[in-house]
Design a protein around this motif. Structure first.
Motif, PDB file in Angstrom:
ATOM      1  N   THR A 188      -8.262   4.984  13.673  1.00 46.93           N
ATOM      2  CA  THR A 188      -7.150   4.096  13.438  1.00 46.93           C
ATOM      3  C   THR A 188      -8.011   3.691  11.953  1.00 46.93           C
ATOM      4  N   VAL A 189      -6.722   3.292  11.435  1.00 47.16           N
ATOM      5  CA  VAL A 189      -7.505   3.076   9.793  1.00 47.16           C
ATOM      6  C   VAL A 189      -6.423   1.460   9.898  1.00 47.16           C
ATOM      7  N   VAL A 190      -7.824   0.518   9.623  1.00 41.28           N
ATOM      8  CA  VAL A 190      -7.534  -1.114   8.624  1.00 41.28           C
ATOM      9  C   VAL A 190      -7.792  -1.325   7.623  1.00 41.28           C
ATOM     10  N   SER A 191      -6.417  -1.602   6.717  1.00 41.72           N
ATOM     11  CA  SER A 191      -6.996  -1.472   5.633  1.00 41.72           C
ATOM     12  C   SER A 191      -6.442  -3.183   5.135  1.00 41.72           C
ATOM     13  N   PHE A 192      -6.955  -3.462   4.115  1.00 44.50           N
ATOM     14  CA  PHE A 192      -6.353  -5.227   3.718  1.00 44.50           C
ATOM     15  C   PHE A 192      -6.521  -5.379   1.984  1.00 44.50           C
ATOM     16  N   ASP A 193      -5.950  -5.431   1.178  1.00 42.98           N
ATOM     17  CA  ASP A 193      -6.378  -6.121  -0.060  1.00 42.98           C
ATOM     18  C   ASP A 193      -5.864  -7.323  -0.173  1.00 42.98           C
ATOM     19  N   LYS A 194      -6.756  -8.239  -1.785  1.00 41.31           N
ATOM     20  CA  LYS A 194      -6.626  -9.301  -1.767  1.00 41.31           C
ATOM     21  C   LYS A 194      -6.498  -9.312  -3.399  1.00 41.31           C
ATOM     22  N   ILE A 195      -5.825  -9.683  -4.136  1.00 41.37           N
ATOM     23  CA  ILE A 195      -5.444 -10.338  -5.673  1.00 41.37           C
ATOM     24  C   ILE A 195      -7.193 -10.949  -5.937  1.00 41.37           C
ATOM     25  N   LEU A 196      -7.702 -10.140  -6.309  1.00 35.37           N
ATOM     26  CA  LEU A 196      -8.956 -10.331  -7.213  1.00 35.37           C
ATOM     27  C   LEU A 196      -8.833 -12.135  -8.637  1.00 35.37           C
ATOM     28  N   LYS A 197      -9.732 -12.285  -8.306  1.00 33.86           N
ATOM     29  CA  LYS A 197     -10.056 -14.101  -9.385  1.00 33.86           C
ATOM     30  C   LYS A 197     -11.623 -13.565  -9.821  1.00 33.86           C
ATOM     31  N   PHE A 198     -11.708 -13.639 -10.982  1.00 28.29           N
ATOM     32  CA  PHE A 198     -12.761 -13.947 -11.762  1.00 28.29           C
ATOM     33  C   PHE A 198     -13.436 -14.748 -12.635  1.00 28.29           C
ATOM     34  N   ARG A 199     -15.195 -14.501 -12.534  1.00 27.25           N
ATOM     35  CA  ARG A 199     -15.642 -15.296 -13.603  1.00 27.25           C
ATOM     36  C   ARG A 199     -14.955 -15.031 -15.330  1.00 27.25           C
ATOM     37  N   GLU A 200     -15.322 -16.293 -15.815  1.00 25.94           N
ATOM     38  CA  GLU A 200     -15.411 -16.204 -17.060  1.00 25.94           C
ATOM     39  C   GLU A 200     -15.955 -15.169 -17.792  1.00 25.94           C
ATOM     40  N   GLY A 201     -15.695 -13.749 -18.682  1.00 28.67           N
ATOM     41  CA  GLY A 201     -16.102 -13.070 -19.261  1.00 28.67           C
ATOM     42  C   GLY A 201     -16.250 -12.009 -18.587  1.00 28.67           C
ATOM     43  N   ALA A 202     -16.096 -11.792 -17.254  1.00 28.47           N
ATOM     44  CA  ALA A 202     -16.384 -11.207 -15.957  1.00 28.47           C
ATOM     45  C   ALA A 202     -15.778  -9.035 -16.836  1.00 28.47           C
TER      46      ALA A 202
ATOM     47  N   ILE B  98      -9.319  -2.277   0.130  1.00 28.39           N
ATOM     48  CA  ILE B  98     -10.432  -1.547   1.176  1.00 28.39           C
ATOM     49  C   ILE B  98      -9.954  -0.987   2.635  1.00 28.39           C
ATOM     50  N   GLU B  99     -10.689  -0.059   2.837  1.00 29.96           N
ATOM     51  CA  GLU B  99      -9.222   0.148   3.994  1.00 29.96           C
ATOM     52  C   GLU B  99     -10.796   1.098   5.337  1.00 29.96           C
ATOM     53  N   VAL B 100     -10.901   0.764   6.554  1.00 30.68           N
ATOM     54  CA  VAL B 100     -11.887   1.252   7.143  1.00 30.68           C
ATOM     55  C   VAL B 100     -11.730   2.196   8.310  1.00 30.68           C
ATOM     56  N   ALA B 101     -11.316   2.833   8.575  1.00 31.03           N
ATOM     57  CA  ALA B 101     -11.131   3.933   9.629  1.00 31.03           C
ATOM     58  C   ALA B 101     -12.079   5.072  10.059  1.00 31.03           C
ATOM     59  N   ASP B 102     -11.758   4.651  11.659  1.00 28.14           N
ATOM     60  CA  ASP B 102     -12.586   5.149  12.816  1.00 28.14           C
ATOM     61  C   ASP B 102     -12.232   6.410  13.495  1.00 28.14           C
ATOM     62  N   PRO B 103     -12.516   7.412  14.378  1.00 29.67           N
ATOM     63  CA  PRO B 103     -12.066   8.248  14.739  1.00 29.67           C
ATOM     64  C   PRO B 103     -11.693   7.971  15.946  1.00 29.67           C
ATOM     65  N   GLY B 104     -12.326   7.007  16.546  1.00 32.88           N
ATOM     66  CA  GLY B 104     -11.758   6.244  17.798  1.00 32.88           C
ATOM     67  C   GLY B 104     -10.514   6.633  18.351  1.00 32.88           C
ATOM     68  N   PRO B 105     -10.269   6.370  19.743  1.00 31.64           N
ATOM     69  CA  PRO B 105      -8.588   6.953  20.767  1.00 31.64           C
ATOM     70  C   PRO B 105      -7.697   5.710  19.996  1.00 31.64           C
ATOM     71  N   GLY B 106      -8.264   4.760  19.490  1.00 35.73           N
ATOM     72  CA  GLY B 106      -6.930   4.256  19.241  1.00 35.73           C
ATOM     73  C   GLY B 106      -6.228   3.151  20.299  1.00 35.73           C
ATOM     74  N   PHE B 107      -5.220   2.432  19.271  1.00 34.50           N
ATOM     75  CA  PHE B 107      -4.773   1.503  20.443  1.00 34.50           C
ATOM     76  C   PHE B 107      -3.276   0.922  19.765  1.00 34.50           C
ATOM     77  N   THR B 108      -2.680   0.327  20.422  1.00 34.33           N
ATOM     78  CA  THR B 108      -1.551  -0.482  20.049  1.00 34.33           C
ATOM     79  C   THR B 108      -1.917  -1.410  19.034  1.00 34.33           C
ATOM     80  N   ALA B 109      -1.595  -1.935  18.146  1.00 36.65           N
ATOM     81  CA  ALA B 109      -1.924  -3.019  17.512  1.00 36.65           C
ATOM     82  C   ALA B 109      -0.728  -4.137  17.768  1.00 36.65           C
TER      83      ALA B 109
END
Length: 148
Positions: free
Chosen positions: A129-143, A80-91
């Motif tokens: 600023t772009v905040v991106s993150f990812d996660k390994i998925l788990k699925f229900r049986e038969g997904a 997932i990525e969330v990007a905004d046109p703001g002034p930015g910041f020092t993370a």
């Protein structure tokens, strides 16, 4: 099969639940484990709330500024990525937890706790600023999208 979508949303508080519901619907359709879906939806809500609050001065050419949410569900990973046109910041690296009595400042820390990998791309004064993150998925049986 994979799912990919991108939204351009006004920087308004009402946009946050819209993005969250769309993500939860896509995850449900794909058969992602509800606990994983919930974690990602909370992380997305925090990233969107940050974009709404900090992502710009509110208008551009007489129109409300927008921010972008992009989600990729592919194989065993959701990014997932969330990007905004703001002034930015020092993370801060690493992201430091907020004080216990603070009313704000927990969003990035919470995203870091809920996702497997987090990247914050921001440069003060350069816009955006772009905040991106990812996660390994788990699925229900038969997904339908369960990795083979």
């Amino acid at each position: 099969m994979s799912i990919w979508w991108s939204l351009h949303l006004r920087r308004e508080a009402a946009s946050v639940p819209l993005a969250r519901r769309l993500l939860l619907g896509a995850m449900e359709t794909a058969g992602v484990d509800p606990d994983v879906s919930f974690d990602l939806s909370v992380a997305l809500s925090e990233a969107c709330a940050n974009a709404v609050e900090h992502g710009g001065d509110g208008t551009r050419g007489g129109r409300a500024e927008a921010y972008r949410v992009t989600a990729y569900l592919d194989g065993e990973t959701c990014r997932i990525e969330v990007a905004d046109p703001g002034p930015g910041f020092t993370a801060p690296t690493p992201v430091r937890p907020a004080r216990a009595d603070a009313e704000h400042g927990r969003g990035l820390c919470l995203i870091q706790e809920l996702a497997d990998h987090v990247h914050i791309g921001s440069k003060p004064g350069r816009g955006g600023t772009v905040v991106s993150f990812d996660k390994i998925l788990k699925f229900r049986e038969g997904a339908p999208l369960m990795a083979v």
